[in-house]
Motif scaffolding. Structure first.
Motif, PDB file in Angstrom:
ATOM      1  N   MET A 250      20.466 -10.615 -35.893  1.00  0.00           N
ATOM      2  CA  MET A 250      20.386 -11.855 -35.125  1.00  0.00           C
ATOM      3  C   MET A 250      21.626 -11.899 -34.238  1.00  0.00           C
ATOM      4  SD  MET A 250      19.114 -14.983 -34.585  1.00  0.00           S
ATOM      5  CE  MET A 250      19.063 -16.653 -35.229  1.00  0.00           C
TER       6      MET A 250
ATOM      7  N   PHE B   4      26.822 -23.006 -29.922  1.00  0.00           N
ATOM      8  CA  PHE B   4      25.999 -21.814 -30.057  1.00  0.00           C
ATOM      9  C   PHE B   4      24.622 -21.985 -29.419  1.00  0.00           C
ATOM     10  CE2 PHE B   4      28.162 -18.781 -32.828  1.00  0.00           C
ATOM     11  CZ  PHE B   4      29.207 -19.533 -33.315  1.00  0.00           C
TER      12      PHE B   4
ATOM     13  N   GLY C 163      27.549 -12.320 -42.784  1.00  0.00           N
ATOM     14  CA  GLY C 163      27.951 -13.494 -42.019  1.00  0.00           C
ATOM     15  C   GLY C 163      28.014 -13.222 -40.532  1.00  0.00           C
ATOM     16  N   LEU C 164      28.716 -14.094 -39.830  1.00  0.00           N
ATOM     17  CA  LEU C 164      28.882 -13.997 -38.386  1.00  0.00           C
ATOM     18  C   LEU C 164      30.064 -13.094 -38.054  1.00  0.00           C
ATOM     19  CD1 LEU C 164      28.454 -17.675 -37.205  1.00  0.00           C
ATOM     20  CD2 LEU C 164      27.467 -15.711 -36.053  1.00  0.00           C
TER      21      LEU C 164
ATOM     22  N   LEU D 121      23.903 -14.015 -31.569  1.00  0.00           N
ATOM     23  CA  LEU D 121      24.199 -15.402 -31.190  1.00  0.00           C
ATOM     24  C   LEU D 121      25.249 -15.429 -30.098  1.00  0.00           C
ATOM     25  CD1 LEU D 121      24.306 -16.696 -34.809  1.00  0.00           C
ATOM     26  CD2 LEU D 121      22.850 -17.706 -33.074  1.00  0.00           C
TER      27      LEU D 121
ATOM     28  N   ASP E 181      35.648  -8.038 -33.301  1.00  0.00           N
ATOM     29  CA  ASP E 181      35.846  -7.233 -34.503  1.00  0.00           C
ATOM     30  C   ASP E 181      34.936  -6.003 -34.577  1.00  0.00           C
ATOM     31  OD1 ASP E 181      36.262 -10.351 -36.183  1.00  0.00           O
ATOM     32  OD2 ASP E 181      37.830  -8.943 -35.573  1.00  0.00           O
TER      33      ASP E 181
ATOM     34  N   GLN F 181      24.787 -11.797 -36.604  1.00  0.00           N
ATOM     35  CA  GLN F 181      24.748 -12.425 -37.924  1.00  0.00           C
ATOM     36  C   GLN F 181      23.798 -11.642 -38.805  1.00  0.00           C
ATOM     37  OE1 GLN F 181      23.207 -16.480 -38.093  1.00  0.00           O
ATOM     38  NE2 GLN F 181      24.645 -16.978 -39.731  1.00  0.00           N
TER      39      GLN F 181
ATOM     40  N   TYR G 147      28.149 -12.868 -30.916  1.00  0.00           N
ATOM     41  CA  TYR G 147      28.248 -12.566 -32.337  1.00  0.00           C
ATOM     42  C   TYR G 147      26.956 -11.892 -32.790  1.00  0.00           C
ATOM     43  CZ  TYR G 147      31.940 -16.167 -32.644  1.00  0.00           C
ATOM     44  OH  TYR G 147      33.082 -16.908 -32.493  1.00  0.00           O
TER      45      TYR G 147
END
Lengths: 109, 114
Positions: free
Chosen positions: B88, B105, B42-43, B90, B59, B37, B35
């Motif tokens: 960031m 995570f 958001g994530l 993750l 996505d 962020q 992911y």
């Protein structure tokens, strides 16, 4: 309409109070509903997940899902300063997951 | 306890560089995820993998690729880093079929692209 909506806060409450955090969503196909806690500069930590509607309790935390209203909540009882963090809701179905943007929570000593 | 580790906490790279972000989990989880962020967004899921050598687009896969040669390791590759990939990053892992609902995570990698 956004798929998931979550008030970003910040939400400040005194220590010992009951905290209510909420998300609304638009896609009725979501099946699992999760809450994550994220401390500053850390990765999210899974607090709870529920399947479909209903309540789930774990210690001071209660997760509630109302699929008819497309509304989920996380309640924190006897809030502590260590609960100060960002809380992310998330929901998923099959291979799709959506996260809320998170609510920043401050518990005031 | 499940442990997900990421190779770097902070990384500074220049535009056009190839960037590798590595993630390792020690719980024999089948599923791994990447992911990013960003504030206000958001994530967002970039890629995920349900098995060794398997990958699925999330996505926002554009500008990224992944590699999963071993079950415990999932790498995210930025072929030619751009400033809009400052974020960031993750990594997460989970067990079982699907497993989106019980992800663990890592601590995250803060990437700055200059």
């Amino acid at each position: 309409q956004k798929e998931v909506e979550q008030d970003p806060g910040p939400l400040s409450v005194p220590e010992g109070a009951i905290v209510s955090l909420n998300c609304t969503y638009s896609n009725s196909a979501f099946q699992y509903f999760m809450w994550y806690r994220q401390y500053s500069r850390k990765g999210p930590e899974l607090l709870m997940y529920t399947y479909s509607s209903g309540n789930k309790e774990d210690g001071r935390f209660t997760a509630q899902v109302d699929k008819s209203s497309k509304y989920i909540s996380l309640f924190i009882r006897d809030s502590q300063p260590s609960d100060s963090a960002t809380y992310l809701c998330a929901m998923c179905r099959d291979d799709k997951i959506i996260f809320g943007k998170g609510t920043r929570l401050h518990i005031l000593p | 306890d499940v442990k997900v580790t990421q190779s770097s906490r902070y990384l500074v790279k220049r535009t056009g560089e190839k960037v590798f972000l590595e993630c390792v989990q020690d719980m024999d989880h089948e599923n791994m995820f990447w992911y990013r962020q960003d504030p206000g967004l958001g994530l967002r899921l970039i890629y995920f993998s349900y098995d060794v050598k398997m990958k699925e687009k999330g996505d926002i896969p554009e500008g990224y690729s992944v590699s999963r040669e071993k079950k415990e390791r999932f790498s995210l590759i930025l072929e030619s880093a751009s400033t809009n990939q400052t974020s960031m990053y993750l990594c997460a892992s989970s067990i079982g079929s699907g497993g989106l609902e019980t992800q663990y995570f890592g601590p995250g990698t803060r990437l700055l692209v200059l």
